[in-house]
Enzyme design. Structure first.
Site, PDB file in Angstrom:
ATOM      1  N   SER A  62      -7.813   2.007   4.989  1.00 57.34           N
ATOM      2  CA  SER A  62      -6.408   2.299   5.289  1.00 57.34           C
ATOM      3  C   SER A  62      -6.124   3.734   5.690  1.00 57.34           C
ATOM      4  CB  SER A  62      -5.537   1.920   4.087  1.00 57.34           C
ATOM      5  OG  SER A  62      -5.423   0.517   3.993  1.00 57.34           O
ATOM      6  N   LYS A  65      -4.213   4.235   8.855  1.00 57.82           N
ATOM      7  CA  LYS A  65      -2.747   4.260   8.944  1.00 57.82           C
ATOM      8  C   LYS A  65      -2.191   5.656   9.229  1.00 57.82           C
ATOM      9  CE  LYS A  65      -2.407   0.148   6.127  1.00 57.82           C
ATOM     10  NZ  LYS A  65      -2.605  -0.355   4.765  1.00 57.82           N
ATOM     11  N   SER A 123       0.641   1.653   1.065  1.00 64.05           N
ATOM     12  CA  SER A 123      -0.341   1.281   2.090  1.00 64.05           C
ATOM     13  C   SER A 123      -0.073  -0.126   2.619  1.00 64.05           C
ATOM     14  CB  SER A 123      -1.769   1.370   1.530  1.00 64.05           C
ATOM     15  OG  SER A 123      -2.719   1.448   2.556  1.00 64.05           O
ATOM     16  N   LYS A 239      -3.805  10.413   2.579  1.00 60.17           N
ATOM     17  CA  LYS A 239      -3.863   8.946   2.583  1.00 60.17           C
ATOM     18  C   LYS A 239      -5.161   8.417   1.986  1.00 60.17           C
ATOM     19  CE  LYS A 239      -2.319   4.829   3.583  1.00 60.17           C
ATOM     20  NZ  LYS A 239      -3.109   4.267   2.470  1.00 60.17           N
TER      21      LYS A 239
END
Length: 288
Positions: A62, A65, A123, A239
């Site tokens: 993720s 993202k 997320s 992140k």
């Protein structure tokens, strides 16, 4: 006699001073991390501070993202308060993929800004899908999603990243969804130039008021998966990522004394190892 003693003492003081100065500026030991890939740089100067297999391509989970958000925020004439209606396709997608979710509810109208929080904090792959559908171009949802992923790859090329490619909007992709510790750090460094991005990724938790299908409202509560924000003084993002192939990843940033250190670890064997690796790398980055 008195003069000779003075000279002797002065010489000793100089020697001692030189010795202590040398000790004070001794090189900080390079840390050993469990993750197979890592990279750290000074965000202000772009100077590399640490690298371990920094240019080896790996699954990113993720952390993908970050680019999703970056592409959205780069759209011309972007209206962060524009509302997006949540489609059943987004909900079906997270169920079919057993994906992380912002728990968006079909029929709700959620602003682009709120979707960015849903994307980056819990997320949410449903939020990622909604954004790709909104900001891609084409007459069908599939075409719009494909177009959006194309924009992600175009941005990677614009940044000069030769070891990054995306085949998904959320990191749930095949072997053609990859990046490197160095490239991901550069993507994040570029994204952090945007004030909205910075505000979102440093947020520990948020409660957002969204409009329901019937015209009422509900509150959505999201907590950031990035525990670094609560455990490392000066942490400002960025992140997390995880998955069967990606294992445990984190793109991280912290600011202390006017200096911002930013970096990435990829494929750490556990969440605990990831946290320990990142702390070592940040400490090392600030000591350099």
């Amino acid at each position: 006699m008195r003069r000779a003693v003075t000279v002797s003492l002065t010489t000793s003081a100089v020697l001692a001073g030189g010795l202590f100065a040398g000790q004070a500026h001794a090189a900080t030991p390079v840390p050993s991390i469990t993750a197979p890939g890592g990279f750290v740089m000074n965000n202000g100067t772009g100077t590399t501070l640490y690298g371990k297999a920094a240019d080896t391509r790996r699954s990113t989970g993720s952390t993908t993202k970050i680019m999703t958000a970056k592409v959205v925020l780069a759209q011309p004439n972007l209206n962060l308060d524009a509302k997006v209606t949540i489609q059943k396709a987004y909900s079906d997608y997270i169920v079919s993929k057993n994906a992380s979710s912002a728990r968006l509810i079909v029929g709700d109208k959620v602003t682009v800004r709120q979707l960015l929080y849903g994307l980056m904090l819990p997320s949410g792959c449903d939020a990622a899908y909604a954004l790709a559908d909104k900001f891609g171009t084409g007459t069908t949802r599939d075409a719009r999603v494909k177009s959006f992923i194309g924009k992600m790859n175009a941005e990677a090329r614009r940044l000069g990243l030769r070891n990054t490619h995306f085949d998904s909007f959320d990191g749930i992709g095949g072997p053609q969804n990859y990046s490197t510790p160095r490239d991901l750090t550069k993507i994040a460094s570029s994204a952090m130039k945007n004030s909205t991005f910075r505000t979102v990724v440093k947020t520990k938790s948020t409660q957002q008021k969204v409009t329901t299908k019937s015209g009422g409202y509900r509150y959505m509560s999201w907590t950031n998966t990035n525990k670094l924000l609560s455990t490392y003084s000066g942490a400002i993002g960025v992140k997390t990522g995880s998955g069967p192939q990606a294992k445990y990843c984190l793109v991280f940033a912290a600011t202390r004394g006017g200096k911002t250190v930013i970096g990435t670890v990829l494929a750490a064997p556990s969440e605990t190892n990831r946290a320990a690796d990142v702390k070592k790398l940040l400490d090392y980055g600030f000591a350099r």
